[in-house]
Write a protein that holds these residues in place. Structure first.
Motif, mmCIF file in Angstrom:
data_model
loop_
_atom_site.group_PDB
_atom_site.id
_atom_site.type_symbol
_atom_site.label_atom_id
_atom_site.label_comp_id
_atom_site.label_asym_id
_atom_site.label_seq_id
_atom_site.Cartn_x
_atom_site.Cartn_y
_atom_site.Cartn_z
ATOM 1 N N GLU A 46 -3.125 19.060 39.897
ATOM 2 C CA GLU A 46 -2.287 17.866 39.767
ATOM 3 C C GLU A 46 -2.449 16.913 40.960
ATOM 4 O O GLU A 46 -2.583 15.708 40.782
ATOM 5 C CB GLU A 46 -0.811 18.284 39.610
ATOM 6 N N ARG A 104 2.546 15.814 51.288
ATOM 7 C CA ARG A 104 1.807 15.395 50.093
ATOM 8 C C ARG A 104 0.898 14.209 50.419
ATOM 9 O O ARG A 104 -0.260 14.173 50.012
ATOM 10 C CB ARG A 104 2.762 15.036 48.963
ATOM 11 N N GLU A 147 -3.175 14.046 50.163
ATOM 12 C CA GLU A 147 -3.893 13.008 49.415
ATOM 13 C C GLU A 147 -4.915 12.321 50.315
ATOM 14 O O GLU A 147 -6.035 12.024 49.894
ATOM 15 C CB GLU A 147 -2.919 11.982 48.835
ATOM 16 N N SER A 176 -6.006 15.253 40.864
ATOM 17 C CA SER A 176 -6.173 14.334 39.740
ATOM 18 C C SER A 176 -5.324 13.077 39.917
ATOM 19 O O SER A 176 -5.791 11.974 39.645
ATOM 20 C CB SER A 176 -5.864 15.023 38.409
ATOM 21 N N SER A 177 -4.094 13.217 40.415
ATOM 22 C CA SER A 177 -3.266 12.017 40.599
ATOM 23 C C SER A 177 -3.825 11.126 41.704
ATOM 24 O O SER A 177 -3.822 9.896 41.587
ATOM 25 C CB SER A 177 -1.810 12.393 40.895
ATOM 26 N N THR A 178 -4.340 11.739 42.768
ATOM 27 C CA THR A 178 -4.934 10.963 43.859
ATOM 28 C C THR A 178 -6.157 10.186 43.373
ATOM 29 O O THR A 178 -6.306 8.994 43.653
ATOM 30 C CB THR A 178 -5.333 11.898 45.019
ATOM 31 N N ARG A 200 -6.872 9.373 40.279
ATOM 32 C CA ARG A 200 -6.445 8.354 39.308
ATOM 33 C C ARG A 200 -5.986 7.085 40.023
ATOM 34 O O ARG A 200 -6.363 5.977 39.631
ATOM 35 C CB ARG A 200 -5.279 8.880 38.465
ATOM 36 N N LEU A 201 -5.155 7.257 41.040
ATOM 37 C CA LEU A 201 -4.665 6.101 41.790
ATOM 38 C C LEU A 201 -5.810 5.348 42.468
ATOM 39 O O LEU A 201 -5.826 4.119 42.502
ATOM 40 C CB LEU A 201 -3.638 6.535 42.840
#
Length: 154
Positions: A21, A81, A85, A24-26, A28-29
Motif C-alpha cells: 500500500e 510515513r 515515502e 503503490s500510493s507513493t 501513484r501520487l
C-alpha cells in the motif's frame, strides 16, 4: 513514454500486485504529479527523463518537509510515513553528494570566483552560478547555499 516514467509505471503495477500500500500510493501520487506537469500550459507534452527526475526531486522534497512538520507537531506516525515515502522516491533519484564531496566542489568554485575578483558574501551569486551546474540533481539547493555561505564567511 520515457524510461524513468515507464519504470515508475512498472514498479507501480508490481506494488499493486504485491499489495504494498505504501509503495503503490507513493508511486501513484508521483505519477499524478508527472501527468499534471505534462498537461500544464497550453498544450500537452511528453516530459523528458530529466524533467521527470525534477518532478520526483520536488515530490521527495515535499515528503522531507512534511516529515519535519509532522515531527515538530508531535505526530510521529505521520512523520514516519512521510519519511518512508521519501525513501521510496529517493531510489529513483541519482546518488546525492556527500558533505565532503560538496565541500570540495564549492571550495573550488569559491577559488574560481575569487580569481574573477569576487570577494566576501557578495560573491554568493557568482559562486552559486559556478556550483549549480556541477551539482544539479545531486544536492539540494538549500544545502549548497549553506556550504557556500559558510566558505565565503570563513
Amino acid at each position: 513514454m520515457t524510461k524513468l516514467k515507464s519504470k515508475l509505471q512498472d514498479d507501480l503495477n508490481a506494488a499493486i500486485k504485491e499489495r504494498d500500500e505504501l509503495r503503490s500510493s507513493t508511486l501513484r501520487l508521483t505519477l499524478a504529479a508527472i501527468t499534471k506537469e505534462e498537461v500544464a500550459g497550453k498544450t500537452k507534452r511528453e516530459l523528458s527523463d530529466d524533467e521527470v527526475q525534477k518532478v520526483i526531486t520536488r515530490e521527495a522534497k515535499k515528503r522531507r518537509e512534511a516529515a519535519d512538520a509532522f515531527a515538530q507537531g508531535g505526530r510521529a506516525e505521520s512523520a514516519e510515513r512521510e519519511k518512508a515515502e521519501g525513501e521510496i522516491l529517493a531510489a529513483y533519484l541519482p546518488k546525492q553528494l556527500s558533505d565532503d564531496e560538496l565541500q570540495q566542489i564549492v571550495a573550488q568554485a569559491v577559488e574560481e570566483a575569487k580569481a574573477a575578483g569576487a570577494e566576501g558574501p557578495r560573491a554568493m551569486g557568482q559562486v552559486m552560478k559556478i556550483v549549480n551546474p556541477k551539482v544539479a540533481g545531486q544536492a539540494e539547493g538549500g544545502r549548497v547555499a549553506a556550504v557556500v555561505k559558510k566558505l565565503l564567511a570563513g
